[in-house]
Scaffold this active site. Structure first.
Site, mmCIF file in Angstrom:
data_model
loop_
_atom_site.group_PDB
_atom_site.id
_atom_site.type_symbol
_atom_site.label_atom_id
_atom_site.label_comp_id
_atom_site.label_asym_id
_atom_site.label_seq_id
_atom_site.Cartn_x
_atom_site.Cartn_y
_atom_site.Cartn_z
ATOM 1 N N GLY A 8 6.051 46.118 18.009
ATOM 2 C CA GLY A 8 7.007 45.519 17.064
ATOM 3 C C GLY A 8 6.312 44.498 16.185
ATOM 4 O O GLY A 8 6.822 43.403 15.950
ATOM 5 N N SER A 10 5.612 44.795 12.997
ATOM 6 C CA SER A 10 5.876 44.942 11.557
ATOM 7 C C SER A 10 6.708 43.811 10.980
ATOM 8 O O SER A 10 6.571 43.486 9.798
ATOM 9 C CB SER A 10 6.580 46.283 11.302
ATOM 10 O OG SER A 10 7.639 46.486 12.207
ATOM 11 N N ASP A 60 7.595 54.723 19.207
ATOM 12 C CA ASP A 60 8.801 54.097 19.757
ATOM 13 C C ASP A 60 8.466 53.696 21.199
ATOM 14 O O ASP A 60 8.257 54.570 22.050
ATOM 15 C CB ASP A 60 9.929 55.134 19.707
ATOM 16 C CG ASP A 60 11.186 54.685 20.436
ATOM 17 O OD1 ASP A 60 11.191 53.585 21.006
ATOM 18 O OD2 ASP A 60 12.161 55.464 20.435
ATOM 19 N N ASN A 89 6.246 42.871 22.478
ATOM 20 C CA ASN A 89 7.189 42.087 21.665
ATOM 21 C C ASN A 89 8.374 42.898 21.164
ATOM 22 O O ASN A 89 9.433 42.329 20.887
ATOM 23 C CB ASN A 89 6.419 41.484 20.476
ATOM 24 C CG ASN A 89 7.329 40.953 19.410
ATOM 25 O OD1 ASN A 89 7.901 39.875 19.547
ATOM 26 N ND2 ASN A 89 7.501 41.720 18.338
ATOM 27 N N TYR A 154 21.182 42.800 27.063
ATOM 28 C CA TYR A 154 19.948 42.124 26.628
ATOM 29 C C TYR A 154 19.473 41.150 27.709
ATOM 30 O O TYR A 154 18.270 41.070 28.000
ATOM 31 C CB TYR A 154 20.269 41.410 25.319
ATOM 32 C CG TYR A 154 19.129 40.744 24.599
ATOM 33 C CD1 TYR A 154 18.160 41.504 23.925
ATOM 34 C CD2 TYR A 154 19.037 39.356 24.525
ATOM 35 C CE1 TYR A 154 17.143 40.879 23.217
ATOM 36 C CE2 TYR A 154 18.026 38.730 23.812
ATOM 37 C CZ TYR A 154 17.076 39.496 23.163
ATOM 38 O OH TYR A 154 16.069 38.875 22.456
ATOM 39 N N ALA A 156 20.035 41.391 30.882
ATOM 40 C CA ALA A 156 19.521 42.199 31.995
ATOM 41 C C ALA A 156 18.114 42.707 31.687
ATOM 42 O O ALA A 156 17.214 42.647 32.541
ATOM 43 C CB ALA A 156 20.454 43.390 32.248
ATOM 44 N N ALA A 157 17.930 43.197 30.463
ATOM 45 C CA ALA A 157 16.619 43.742 30.075
ATOM 46 C C ALA A 157 15.553 42.655 30.123
ATOM 47 O O ALA A 157 14.471 42.842 30.691
ATOM 48 C CB ALA A 157 16.709 44.340 28.669
ATOM 49 N N LYS A 158 15.856 41.502 29.530
ATOM 50 C CA LYS A 158 14.858 40.432 29.456
ATOM 51 C C LYS A 158 14.644 39.795 30.833
ATOM 52 O O LYS A 158 13.526 39.416 31.181
ATOM 53 C CB LYS A 158 15.286 39.376 28.429
ATOM 54 C CG LYS A 158 15.356 39.882 26.994
ATOM 55 C CD LYS A 158 14.034 40.406 26.496
ATOM 56 C CE LYS A 158 14.026 40.585 24.982
ATOM 57 N NZ LYS A 158 12.760 41.160 24.499
HETATM 58 N N1 LIG Z 1 14.683 36.148 16.865
HETATM 59 C C1 LIG Z 1 15.093 35.516 17.937
HETATM 60 O O1 LIG Z 1 15.843 34.534 17.857
HETATM 61 C C2 LIG Z 1 14.608 35.929 19.304
HETATM 62 C C3 LIG Z 1 14.977 35.109 20.386
HETATM 63 C C4 LIG Z 1 14.536 35.464 21.648
HETATM 64 C C5 LIG Z 1 13.775 36.594 21.833
HETATM 65 N N2 LIG Z 1 13.454 37.389 20.785
HETATM 66 C C6 LIG Z 1 12.642 38.566 21.055
HETATM 67 O O2 LIG Z 1 11.473 38.546 20.265
HETATM 68 C C7 LIG Z 1 11.075 39.877 19.951
HETATM 69 C C8 LIG Z 1 10.937 40.031 18.437
HETATM 70 O O3 LIG Z 1 12.192 39.729 17.850
HETATM 71 P P1 LIG Z 1 12.381 39.529 16.264
HETATM 72 O O4 LIG Z 1 13.428 38.502 16.095
HETATM 73 O O5 LIG Z 1 11.070 39.367 15.615
HETATM 74 O O6 LIG Z 1 13.024 40.958 15.918
HETATM 75 P P2 LIG Z 1 13.121 41.752 14.535
HETATM 76 O O7 LIG Z 1 12.910 40.825 13.391
HETATM 77 O O8 LIG Z 1 14.375 42.538 14.642
HETATM 78 O O9 LIG Z 1 11.850 42.743 14.623
HETATM 79 C C9 LIG Z 1 11.804 43.689 15.637
HETATM 80 C C10 LIG Z 1 10.461 44.374 15.626
HETATM 81 O O10 LIG Z 1 10.418 45.278 16.754
HETATM 82 C C11 LIG Z 1 10.149 46.579 16.292
HETATM 83 N N3 LIG Z 1 10.834 47.532 17.159
HETATM 84 C C12 LIG Z 1 12.151 47.590 17.487
HETATM 85 N N4 LIG Z 1 12.381 48.609 18.324
HETATM 86 C C13 LIG Z 1 11.185 49.214 18.538
HETATM 87 C C14 LIG Z 1 10.766 50.331 19.294
HETATM 88 N N5 LIG Z 1 11.638 51.033 20.030
HETATM 89 N N6 LIG Z 1 9.456 50.685 19.269
HETATM 90 C C15 LIG Z 1 8.556 49.982 18.525
HETATM 91 N N7 LIG Z 1 8.900 48.907 17.799
HETATM 92 C C16 LIG Z 1 10.193 48.540 17.787
HETATM 93 C C17 LIG Z 1 10.605 46.619 14.848
HETATM 94 O O11 LIG Z 1 9.907 47.664 14.178
HETATM 95 P P3 LIG Z 1 10.425 48.291 12.743
HETATM 96 O O12 LIG Z 1 10.067 47.261 11.703
HETATM 97 O O13 LIG Z 1 9.636 49.542 12.590
HETATM 98 O O14 LIG Z 1 11.899 48.473 12.872
HETATM 99 C C18 LIG Z 1 10.217 45.213 14.405
HETATM 100 O O15 LIG Z 1 8.837 45.139 14.110
HETATM 101 C C19 LIG Z 1 12.136 40.792 20.574
HETATM 102 O O16 LIG Z 1 11.694 41.256 21.833
HETATM 103 C C20 LIG Z 1 13.324 39.871 20.732
HETATM 104 O O17 LIG Z 1 14.175 40.315 21.774
HETATM 105 C C21 LIG Z 1 13.863 37.076 19.514
#
Ligand SMILES: NC(=O)c1ccc[n+]([C@@H]2O[C@H](COP(=O)([O-])OP(=O)(O)OC[C@H]3O[C@@H](n4cnc5c(N)ncnc54)[C@H](OP(=O)(O)O)[C@@H]3O)[C@@H](O)[C@H]2O)c1
Length: 243
Positions: A8, A10, A60, A89, A154, A156-158
């Site tokens: 993830g 990107s 994926d 991530n 979510y 549960a997963a985390k």
């Molecule tokens: N933002 C928050 O407040 C927050 C808080 C706690 C934890 N987190 C965790 O931090 C991580 C990143 O979150 P984010 O906020 O940066 O999310 P985001 O902006 O939605 O970006 C998600 C990223 O994951 C990729 N992705 C999603 N599903 C995928 C899959 N099945 N296979 C490969 N890549 C996949 C997406 O790729 P594409 O661009 O190709 O779609 C994108 O690069 C996640 O695990 C999230 O649960 C985030």
């Protein structure tokens, strides 16, 4: 060629991690993404601007066969490459009250965070053990530590990834492999784009959402040689919301 893989990578936190590792380390950065090729290309551009090399790997994380095929093909094309750092991530949310939660919303979130961790980490683990060095960093969430209503799937997963982090850390510590989890609170990305920030910051002692770069700084430290005696930890990064 020594490499760091960020799933993830990107967008959002993953993109910030790729850029930070590019600036702070000598790793070749493997940027995984699922569908957003334009955003992945943009991250690669910034990785190169930050003085590193890198490449895109599309798969994926939730699809076991796709992960094996893509990583197997990459390893075959790069027989001398060693992946030392894995940042799990990639993650998604499908929020809703549990009483109305569909099987699909339950499974897709578990498959991405928990099975994604398995699919990617298991591919590399024997190589890391043979190499006697590694850094595995799992992106979890405050939801996986305290539980958040509306996010039973979510949480549960985390939470499962938190437990897996602690278990695997003890299995591989003797071989200089550390396994840690990073648990952010509210971070400004696409994932939190629809949230009512003005209302939610009232819950945050620091009175603001965090930046993806702040999470990336922590990950970069955990990925470095300096962090060799930290393992099996869950590090909260949430502006004081919970610890
Ligand atoms: N933002 C928050 O407040 C927050 C808080 C706690 C934890 N987190 C965790 O931090 C991580 C990143 O979150 P984010 O906020 O940066 O999310 P985001 O902006 O939605 O970006 C998600 C990223 O994951 C990729 N992705 C999603 N599903 C995928 C899959 N099945 N296979 C490969 N890549 C996949 C997406 O790729 P594409 O661009 O190709 O779609 C994108 O690069 C996640 O695990 C999230 O649960 C985030």
């Amino acid at each position: 060629m020594k490499c760091a893989l960020v799933t993830g990578g990107s967008r959002g936190i993953g993109s910030a991690i790729c850029q930070k590792l590019a600036a702070d380390s000598n790793y070749h950065i493997l940027i995984n993404y699922q569908s957003n090729a334009a955003a992945a290309e943009e991250t690669l551009k910034k990785v190169i601007e930050n003085g590193a090399t890198g490449e895109l790997i599309k798969f994926d994380v939730a699809n076991a066969d796709e992960v094996k095929d893509a990583l197997g093909q990459w390893q075959e094309n790069n027989p001398d490459a060693i992946v030392e750092v894995i940042v799990n991530n990639a993650g998604i949310t499908r929020d809703g009250l549990f009483m109305w939660m569909s099987q699909e919303d339950w499974s897709s979130v578990i498959n991405t965070s928990l099975n994604g961790f398995y699919n990617v980490t298991n591919f590399f683990i024997q190589k890391l053990l043979r190499n006697k060095y590694g850094r595995i960093i799992n992106m979890v969430s405050v939801s996986g530590v305290k539980g958040t209503p509306g996010q039973t799937n979510y949480s549960a997963a985390k939470g499962a990834v938190v437990a897996a982090t602690k278990a695997l850390a003890q299995e591989v510590a003797k071989r200089n492999i550390t396994v840690n989890a990073v648990a952010p609170g509210f971070i400004k990305t696409d994932m939190t784009g629809d949230l009512d920030e003005k209302e939610l910051v009232k819950m945050v002692p620091a009175n603001r959402f965090g930046e993806a770069e702040e999470v990336a700084d922590l990950v970069s430290f955990l990925a470095s040689k300096k962090a060799g005696y930290i393992t099996g930890e869950v590090i909260n990064i949430n502006g004081g919301i919970y610890s």
